[in-house]
Motif scaffolding. Structure first.
Motif, PDB file in Angstrom:
ATOM      1  N   VAL A 117      50.984 -10.146  12.946  1.00  0.00           N
ATOM      2  CA  VAL A 117      50.822 -10.413  14.379  1.00  0.00           C
ATOM      3  C   VAL A 117      51.735 -11.566  14.771  1.00  0.00           C
ATOM      4  N   SER A 118      52.451 -11.360  15.857  1.00  0.00           N
ATOM      5  CA  SER A 118      53.308 -12.395  16.417  1.00  0.00           C
ATOM      6  C   SER A 118      52.623 -12.912  17.682  1.00  0.00           C
ATOM      7  N   LEU A 119      52.213 -14.164  17.631  1.00  0.00           N
ATOM      8  CA  LEU A 119      51.370 -14.718  18.692  1.00  0.00           C
ATOM      9  C   LEU A 119      52.217 -15.555  19.660  1.00  0.00           C
ATOM     10  N   GLY A 120      52.158 -15.220  20.939  1.00  0.00           N
ATOM     11  CA  GLY A 120      52.940 -15.930  21.949  1.00  0.00           C
ATOM     12  C   GLY A 120      52.257 -17.210  22.373  1.00  0.00           C
ATOM     13  N   VAL A 121      52.516 -18.281  21.646  1.00  0.00           N
ATOM     14  CA  VAL A 121      51.848 -19.569  21.918  1.00  0.00           C
ATOM     15  C   VAL A 121      52.645 -20.355  22.953  1.00  0.00           C
ATOM     16  N   GLN A 122      53.906 -20.519  22.732  1.00  0.00           N
ATOM     17  CA  GLN A 122      54.899 -21.203  23.587  1.00  0.00           C
ATOM     18  C   GLN A 122      54.712 -22.717  23.652  1.00  0.00           C
ATOM     19  N   SER A 123      53.469 -23.192  23.898  1.00  0.00           N
ATOM     20  CA  SER A 123      53.217 -24.643  23.911  1.00  0.00           C
ATOM     21  C   SER A 123      51.716 -24.849  23.794  1.00  0.00           C
ATOM     22  N   PHE A 124      51.330 -26.074  23.404  1.00  0.00           N
ATOM     23  CA  PHE A 124      49.902 -26.419  23.396  1.00  0.00           C
ATOM     24  C   PHE A 124      49.583 -27.359  24.555  1.00  0.00           C
ATOM     25  N   ASP A 125      50.525 -27.556  25.448  1.00  0.00           N
ATOM     26  CA  ASP A 125      50.356 -28.515  26.538  1.00  0.00           C
ATOM     27  C   ASP A 125      49.865 -27.760  27.786  1.00  0.00           C
ATOM     28  N   PRO A 126      48.665 -28.095  28.288  1.00  0.00           N
ATOM     29  CA  PRO A 126      48.114 -27.339  29.425  1.00  0.00           C
ATOM     30  C   PRO A 126      49.025 -27.336  30.652  1.00  0.00           C
ATOM     31  N   THR A 127      49.687 -28.468  30.911  1.00  0.00           N
ATOM     32  CA  THR A 127      50.576 -28.527  32.088  1.00  0.00           C
ATOM     33  C   THR A 127      51.738 -27.549  31.917  1.00  0.00           C
ATOM     34  N   VAL A 128      52.254 -27.499  30.709  1.00  0.00           N
ATOM     35  CA  VAL A 128      53.390 -26.610  30.436  1.00  0.00           C
ATOM     36  C   VAL A 128      52.958 -25.150  30.553  1.00  0.00           C
ATOM     37  N   LEU A 129      51.798 -24.828  29.991  1.00  0.00           N
ATOM     38  CA  LEU A 129      51.336 -23.428  30.032  1.00  0.00           C
ATOM     39  C   LEU A 129      51.133 -22.977  31.481  1.00  0.00           C
ATOM     40  N   GLU A 130      50.611 -23.876  32.294  1.00  0.00           N
ATOM     41  CA  GLU A 130      50.406 -23.531  33.712  1.00  0.00           C
ATOM     42  C   GLU A 130      51.756 -23.339  34.415  1.00  0.00           C
ATOM     43  N   TRP A 131      52.692 -24.230  34.120  1.00  0.00           N
ATOM     44  CA  TRP A 131      54.037 -24.150  34.706  1.00  0.00           C
ATOM     45  C   TRP A 131      54.731 -22.848  34.307  1.00  0.00           C
ATOM     46  N   MET A 132      54.464 -22.415  33.071  1.00  0.00           N
ATOM     47  CA  MET A 132      55.071 -21.169  32.575  1.00  0.00           C
ATOM     48  C   MET A 132      54.377 -19.920  33.112  1.00  0.00           C
TER      49      MET A 132
END
Ligand code: SF4
Length: 365
Positions: A117-132
């Motif tokens: 499984v390839s998991l799309g994490v991208q970041s652990f930073d909530p602000t970044v995840l929201e921005w993305m």
């Protein structure tokens, strides 16, 4: 033979993404699986099977394959095996977003034959995840990894994006540490690029966002190389690192120019010098399959010069590198003097060389 399956459905479009996707609240899993298998049956008379009769890897990418009903994943994998021999050791990968991973889904994927499984994490930073515009939270990543492990998946890759705009104040080092703490077998790292017609491109055009500069990009790439290597991963391709024996076999097949069949909208297929690609949009591709007409949108054949260029470019991407004689001596010496390449049995780019991969490959005669 290697099979790529493009599952185009996503819950929403991420701010940086220009992939061929269809945003759907309800995923038409059954009709997608039926259309995909109809396209698959159309490949059975292809001459490439003569030299490559066994399926070695299957990769469900997207889009967000984890949004498919697991019964559709099972139907697709069973339908592939119904037509062709699939190696008992085949690598079968499913891309997943953390919010789709539940113990039940993970168990169903394993029962269907998924073993990576390839998991799309991208970041652990909530602000970044929201921005993305990601649909998941950082808190969902660790339970997702635990659910996959409990279900028996022992080959997990995490995707992270680096070189984000400075204004987000993302701590790349902290994200790397959190990813490595989950002990993944594989990490994929992508520098953020600004693709036309994405929200990110609009924000950049309006000067609301300033992309990371080259210095920040290089600093984060080299830091990742250092941390991953220190954690026992081998940085084996410009964007990928793995524990020993856990390189992505599907992606490695592309870099070796092995034959591959792409199924689904926008999927590419390649055999020797020839390649072709499918209609990009899900409705157009589905209509074509259901009408029994070709799903192919375009084809090309590489000439000898293009093939040589591509083979060199692919070789330079990986730590397999090139035969030293494959590079003009003057260029090889210049790259080595600059610290961009090293030669032992093969000539391989260093991480500093990988930062300039496109320019170095373009300089080759
Ligand atoms: S989940 Fe992946 S494919 Fe879907 S919009 Fe986001 S980045 Fe693109």
């Amino acid at each position: 033979m290697h099979i790529y399956i493009h599952v185009p459905f996503c819950a929403r479009r991420c701010s940086y993404c220009d992939f061929a996707i269809a945003v759907r609240r309800e995923v038409p899993s059954a009709s997608f699986a039926a259309a995909l298998l109809a396209e698959w049956r159309g490949w059975q008379a292809h001459p490439a099977w003569e030299d490559s009769p066994t399926v070695e890897t299957i990769y469900l990418g997207g889009g967000t394959p984890s949004r498919l009903d697991p019964a559709a994943v099972a139907a697709i994998l069973a339908g592939i095996a119904a037509e062709r021999a699939v190696s008992p050791a085949a690598e079968t990968t499913l891309e997943a977003n953390p919010d789709d991973v539940t113990p039940a889904a993970a168990a169903a994927w394993v029962a269907a034959g998924v073993n990576r499984v390839s998991l799309g994490v991208q970041s652990f930073d909530p602000t970044v995840l929201e921005w993305m515009h990601r649909t998941h939270t950082a808190a969902q990543v660790s339970p997702a990894v635990a659910a996959l492990r409990s279900a028996g998946i022992d080959d997990i890759s995490l995707d992270l994006i680096f070189a984000l705009p400075r204004s987000l104040r993302r701590e790349w080092s902290a994200d790397l540490e959190r990813a490595l703490a989950l002990a993944p077998e594989h990490l994929s790292l992508y520098g953020l690029t600004i693709e036309p017609r994405t929200p990110l491109a609009r924000w950049t055009d309006r000067a609301e966002v300033r992309p990371a500069d080259d210095e920040a990009y290089a600093g984060e790439f080299l830091l990742a190389h250092e941390r991953m290597t220190a954690a026992g991963l081998e940085h084996y391709e410009v964007s990928n690192a793995a524990r020993p024996g856990r390189r992505a076999r599907h992606n490695s097949a592309y870099w070796r120019r092995a034959p591959f069949i792409g199924l689904g909208p926008a999927a590419h297929s390649g055999f020797g010098a020839g390649r072709q690609w499918n209609l990009r949009d899900w409705p157009a591709w589905q209509r074509a399959v259901e009408s029994g007409i070709s799903t192919v949108a375009g084809r090309e054949d590489l000439d000898a010069g293009q093939l040589r260029l591509e083979r060199r470019y692919l070789g330079l991407r990986t730590i397999d590198g090139l035969e030293p004689d494959d590079l003009p001596v003057g260029i090889r010496d210049a790259w080595e003097a600059a610290g961009w390449a090293r030669t032992s049995d093969r000539t391989r780019l260093t991480p500093e060389g990988w930062l300039r991969l496109d320019a170095l490959a373009a300089a080759l005669p």
